[in-house]
Write an enzyme that holds these catalytic residues in place. Structure first.
Site, PDB file in Angstrom:
ATOM      1  N   HIS A  61    -128.395  29.349  63.352  1.00  0.00           N
ATOM      2  CA  HIS A  61    -128.921  30.717  63.358  1.00  0.00           C
ATOM      3  C   HIS A  61    -129.203  31.136  61.926  1.00  0.00           C
ATOM      4  O   HIS A  61    -128.288  31.296  61.121  1.00  0.00           O
ATOM      5  CB  HIS A  61    -127.924  31.678  64.016  1.00  0.00           C
ATOM      6  CG  HIS A  61    -127.697  31.384  65.471  1.00  0.00           C
ATOM      7  ND1 HIS A  61    -126.773  32.040  66.235  1.00  0.00           N
ATOM      8  CD2 HIS A  61    -128.305  30.500  66.301  1.00  0.00           C
ATOM      9  CE1 HIS A  61    -126.819  31.560  67.469  1.00  0.00           C
ATOM     10  NE2 HIS A  61    -127.734  30.623  67.531  1.00  0.00           N
ATOM     11  N   GLY A  63    -134.924  33.106  66.990  1.00  0.00           N
ATOM     12  CA  GLY A  63    -134.688  34.078  65.922  1.00  0.00           C
ATOM     13  C   GLY A  63    -133.511  34.984  66.260  1.00  0.00           C
ATOM     14  O   GLY A  63    -133.427  36.117  65.798  1.00  0.00           O
ATOM     15  N   ASP A  96    -133.706  28.768  69.179  1.00  0.00           N
ATOM     16  CA  ASP A  96    -134.387  29.008  67.898  1.00  0.00           C
ATOM     17  C   ASP A  96    -135.407  30.141  67.954  1.00  0.00           C
ATOM     18  O   ASP A  96    -136.413  30.135  67.238  1.00  0.00           O
ATOM     19  CB  ASP A  96    -135.088  27.727  67.392  1.00  0.00           C
ATOM     20  CG  ASP A  96    -134.115  26.588  67.236  1.00  0.00           C
ATOM     21  OD1 ASP A  96    -132.984  26.851  66.815  1.00  0.00           O
ATOM     22  OD2 ASP A  96    -134.491  25.446  67.556  1.00  0.00           O
ATOM     23  N   GLY A 127    -132.576  19.475  61.298  1.00  0.00           N
ATOM     24  CA  GLY A 127    -133.757  19.257  60.460  1.00  0.00           C
ATOM     25  C   GLY A 127    -134.922  18.608  61.198  1.00  0.00           C
ATOM     26  O   GLY A 127    -135.964  18.309  60.607  1.00  0.00           O
ATOM     27  N   ALA A 154    -125.453  25.238  67.170  1.00  0.00           N
ATOM     28  CA  ALA A 154    -126.364  26.342  66.849  1.00  0.00           C
ATOM     29  C   ALA A 154    -126.811  26.274  65.398  1.00  0.00           C
ATOM     30  O   ALA A 154    -126.099  25.754  64.548  1.00  0.00           O
ATOM     31  CB  ALA A 154    -125.666  27.673  67.088  1.00  0.00           C
TER      32      ALA A 154
HETATM   33  P1  GDP Z   1    -132.020  31.121  66.194  1.00  0.00           P
HETATM   34  O1  GDP Z   1    -131.378  29.796  66.404  1.00  0.00           O
HETATM   35  O2  GDP Z   1    -132.508  31.739  67.455  1.00  0.00           O
HETATM   36  O3  GDP Z   1    -131.167  32.068  65.395  1.00  0.00           O
HETATM   37  O4  GDP Z   1    -133.331  30.853  65.307  1.00  0.00           O
HETATM   38  P2  GDP Z   1    -133.452  29.864  64.033  1.00  0.00           P
HETATM   39  O5  GDP Z   1    -132.790  30.511  62.876  1.00  0.00           O
HETATM   40  O6  GDP Z   1    -133.042  28.497  64.396  1.00  0.00           O
HETATM   41  O7  GDP Z   1    -135.028  29.822  63.869  1.00  0.00           O
HETATM   42  C1  GDP Z   1    -135.781  30.930  63.574  1.00  0.00           C
HETATM   43  C2  GDP Z   1    -136.486  30.719  62.232  1.00  0.00           C
HETATM   44  O8  GDP Z   1    -137.518  31.659  62.096  1.00  0.00           O
HETATM   45  C3  GDP Z   1    -135.610  30.923  61.010  1.00  0.00           C
HETATM   46  O9  GDP Z   1    -136.055  30.081  59.999  1.00  0.00           O
HETATM   47  C4  GDP Z   1    -135.853  32.396  60.645  1.00  0.00           C
HETATM   48  O10 GDP Z   1    -135.630  32.678  59.274  1.00  0.00           O
HETATM   49  C5  GDP Z   1    -137.299  32.513  60.979  1.00  0.00           C
HETATM   50  N1  GDP Z   1    -137.734  33.845  61.433  1.00  0.00           N
HETATM   51  C6  GDP Z   1    -137.089  34.720  62.269  1.00  0.00           C
HETATM   52  N2  GDP Z   1    -137.879  35.772  62.537  1.00  0.00           N
HETATM   53  C7  GDP Z   1    -139.041  35.565  61.874  1.00  0.00           C
HETATM   54  C8  GDP Z   1    -140.280  36.281  61.790  1.00  0.00           C
HETATM   55  O11 GDP Z   1    -140.474  37.340  62.393  1.00  0.00           O
HETATM   56  N3  GDP Z   1    -141.260  35.736  61.014  1.00  0.00           N
HETATM   57  C9  GDP Z   1    -141.098  34.562  60.341  1.00  0.00           C
HETATM   58  N4  GDP Z   1    -142.113  34.106  59.622  1.00  0.00           N
HETATM   59  N5  GDP Z   1    -139.955  33.847  60.407  1.00  0.00           N
HETATM   60  C10 GDP Z   1    -138.952  34.348  61.167  1.00  0.00           C
HETATM   61  P1  IMO Z   2    -129.806  27.587  68.508  1.00  0.00           P
HETATM   62  O1  IMO Z   2    -128.546  28.337  68.836  1.00  0.00           O
HETATM   63  C1  IMO Z   2    -132.480  24.335  69.573  1.00  0.00           C
HETATM   64  C2  IMO Z   2    -130.773  21.263  72.186  1.00  0.00           C
HETATM   65  C3  IMO Z   2    -130.699  19.823  71.735  1.00  0.00           C
HETATM   66  C4  IMO Z   2    -130.697  19.099  73.074  1.00  0.00           C
HETATM   67  C5  IMO Z   2    -129.924  20.032  74.004  1.00  0.00           C
HETATM   68  C6  IMO Z   2    -128.466  19.662  74.175  1.00  0.00           C
HETATM   69  O2  IMO Z   2    -130.080  27.501  67.067  1.00  0.00           O
HETATM   70  O3  IMO Z   2    -130.940  28.060  69.348  1.00  0.00           O
HETATM   71  P2  IMO Z   2    -126.304  19.768  72.642  1.00  0.00           P
HETATM   72  O4  IMO Z   2    -126.048  19.289  71.236  1.00  0.00           O
HETATM   73  O5  IMO Z   2    -126.116  21.227  72.840  1.00  0.00           O
HETATM   74  O6  IMO Z   2    -125.566  18.941  73.656  1.00  0.00           O
HETATM   75  O7  IMO Z   2    -127.871  19.452  72.911  1.00  0.00           O
HETATM   76  O8  IMO Z   2    -130.054  21.326  73.414  1.00  0.00           O
HETATM   77  N1  IMO Z   2    -130.127  22.213  71.261  1.00  0.00           N
HETATM   78  C7  IMO Z   2    -130.789  23.106  70.514  1.00  0.00           C
HETATM   79  N2  IMO Z   2    -132.119  23.309  70.355  1.00  0.00           N
HETATM   80  N3  IMO Z   2    -131.607  25.195  68.986  1.00  0.00           N
HETATM   81  C8  IMO Z   2    -130.270  25.053  69.202  1.00  0.00           C
HETATM   82  O9  IMO Z   2    -129.410  26.020  68.873  1.00  0.00           O
HETATM   83  C9  IMO Z   2    -129.804  23.933  69.932  1.00  0.00           C
HETATM   84  N4  IMO Z   2    -128.573  23.485  70.326  1.00  0.00           N
HETATM   85  C10 IMO Z   2    -128.799  22.438  71.130  1.00  0.00           C
HETATM   86  O10 IMO Z   2    -131.814  19.469  70.950  1.00  0.00           O
HETATM   87  O11 IMO Z   2    -131.989  18.979  73.602  1.00  0.00           O
HETATM   88 MG    MG Z   3    -131.550  27.848  65.789  1.00  0.00          MG
END
Ligand code: GDP
Ligand code: IMO
Ligand code: MG
Length: 426
Positions: free
Chosen positions: A44, A18, A16, A305, A42
């Site tokens: 993203h 970004g 997570d 969530g 994931a």
């Molecule tokens: P990922 O799994 O690595 O792609 O990241 P996620 O999408 O799960 O979580 C990143 C969250 O931060 C998302 O809600 C993005 O919209 C938000 N986000 C990403 N870059 C920024 C930033 O520079 N500032 C803010 N405020 N939010 C960001």
């Molecule tokens: P992105 O790609 C954050 C965590 C779960 C758990 C461990 C193993 O958005 O970064 P799994 O379902 O893969 O067997 O779970 O990894 N986990 C994540 N945490 N972002 C994710 O994806 C995740 N995918 C799995 O919470 O601890």
């Molecule tokens: Mg994520």
């Protein structure tokens, strides 16, 4: 060495960071985007002209109709959730989206994998829970390693598939019965596979010739990782890991790209840190600072969530991540989230059982580690409208430069908001 145009985007924390947002930025002119590991665990987040989307299994290049998107050989695919993800995005964006292809070697997440994921997790004692996403990831990779998997290409070979299922189903049913769960028949699963073949058959291909041609002719290829190194099955906080390798080694393995061809590795890190699920997390905070990071940063899982655990930036773990991935450029995200913090801390070492550690130890020691912090003054200004390095407040620049030094890696990209344009390139 021949010049290529292949970049990998990897998470250098717990996931997570970004990544989706950074891949979306680079994907605007990419020829190919490849998701190389993981499945629909994931989440993203991508915010662009088409709207706001949480991508689970689909690569973040799908919004560019000229980009070929590959779900690579190293992934595990649930065609049911892929189908609904595609339908949702088509509906919300108004785009056709016909540019997704699945390598015939990718493993299929079967319904029993999801059932077993939930059941195995519920049997773990409360302190031992991994907190999986219950998407069947672990059980599917388990079957892959044990040579009991079904691959995307098998859908086309009915006789072979039938034979595999006849061998597999009794074994899987015994496991399901152990947990008191509903069992499956070969006929049920053959019907499901037939439905998947009709929906996706034309998009299941051998990606090697296409990818090889693209590598050798210098086309722009982006490798999109899921999660981050701290949840890598080999290099993360085992057993609280995912069942694949988000690190750059996984990128070679999962995408038909030889190691030498990856000449740029972008490591994505938040300016603080978060983690979803179980396991040690040394810089985790339990006070109102954690609540503020969570609320201002919107730190709730994009897939499940769940509220994310929040804490300060761990520069020791990030330095380890940069070394392990061969990161050439760091993308530091969510700088703007820190805009209202008077003091900001960064972990620069740990104390474990009375001993100082300047490097990241393995999981069991991490559970006893106490972080040592260096404190920085906050900049107390809005950075979300900054578009150049010079526009950043001096104290924000000082923070970036300090992290760069601690990670021994250049911070080339600084994200100051979730939108495409909210990015500073140094
Ligand atoms: P990922 O799994 O690595 O792609 O990241 P996620 O999408 O799960 O979580 C990143 C969250 O931060 C998302 O809600 C993005 O919209 C938000 N986000 C990403 N870059 C920024 C930033 O520079 N500032 C803010 N405020 N939010 C960001
Ligand atoms: P992105 O790609 C954050 C965590 C779960 C758990 C461990 C193993 O958005 O970064 P799994 O379902 O893969 O067997 O779970 O990894 N986990 C994540 N945490 N972002 C994710 O994806 C995740 N995918 C799995 O919470 O601890
Ligand atoms: Mg994520």
């Amino acid at each position: 060495m021949k010049k290529t145009n292949v970049s990998a985007v990897v998470g250098v924390q717990y996931g997570d960071e970004g990544k989706g947002r950074i891949v979306d930025y680079f994907a605007q002119d990419a020829d190919i985007v490849i998701r190389y590991q993981g499945g629909d665990n994931a989440g993203h987040t991508v915010i662009n002209d088409n709207g706001k989307f949480a991508l689970h299994i689909l690569p973040s290049g799908i919004f560019n109709p000229d980009t070929m998107n590959i779900v690579g050989a190293g992934t595990v695919v649930n065609f049911d959730t892929m189908h609904s993800e595609l339908e949702n995005i088509r509906e919300k964006s108004g785009l056709e989206i016909d540019n997704v292809f699945i390598d015939s070697r990718a493993h299929l997440i079967m319904p029993y994998h999801c059932d077993l994921d939930g059941a195995e997790e519920s049997k773990r004692a409360s302190g031992d829970k991994i907190g999986t996403t219950k998407r069947g990831i672990g059980p599917c990779y388990t079957d892959k390693a044990a040579r009991f998997g079904i691959r995307a290409g098998d859908l086309r070979n009915t006789e072979f598939l039938q034979k595999r299922l006849e061998m597999l189903v009794p074994k899987k049913n015994r496991e399901l019965e152990y947990y008191g769960l509903k069992t499956y028949t070969v006929e049920d699963l053959m019907a499901l596979c037939d439905k998947w073949l009709k929906e996706f058959g034309d998009h299941i291909i051998d990606t090697v010739p296409v990818v090889r041609e693209a590598v050798e002719s210098g086309k722009k290829i982006l490798l999109e990782g899921q999660l981050g190194i701290m949840r890598d099955n080999d290099w993360g906080i085992y057993p609280y890991t995912t069942s694949s390798n988000p690190t750059v080694g996984g990128a070679c393995n999962g995408s038909a790209i030889p190691a030498w061809a990856i000449q740029k590795v972008v490591g994505v890190a938040k300016a603080y840190s978060t983690s979803v699920g179980g396991g040690p997390y040394m810089t985790e905070l339990f006070d109102e600072t954690a609540d503020r990071l969570r609320e201002i940063g919107g730190e709730y899982g994009a897939t499940t969530g769940r509220p994310r655990r929040c804490g300060w930036f761990d520069a020791v773990a990030a330095d380890y991540a940069c070394y392990m991935n061969g990161v050439t450029d760091v993308a530091l995200t969510k700088m703007d989230v820190l805009d209202t913090f008077e003091k900001i801390k960064v972990c620069t070492g740990y104390m474990i059982d009375g001993e100082y550690y300047s490097y990241l130890p393995e999981t069991l020691l991490q559970e006893r580690a106490k972080p040592i912090y260096e404190e920085f003054d906050g900049w107390m200004e809005d950075t979300s409208k900054c578009r150049t390095w010079d526009e950043l407040p001096e104290k924000a620049k000082a923070y970036v430069l300090a992290l760069e030094k601690l990670m021994n890696t250049k911070i080339t990209y600084i994200s100051v908001g979730p939108k495409r344009e909210q990015l500073i390139v140094r």
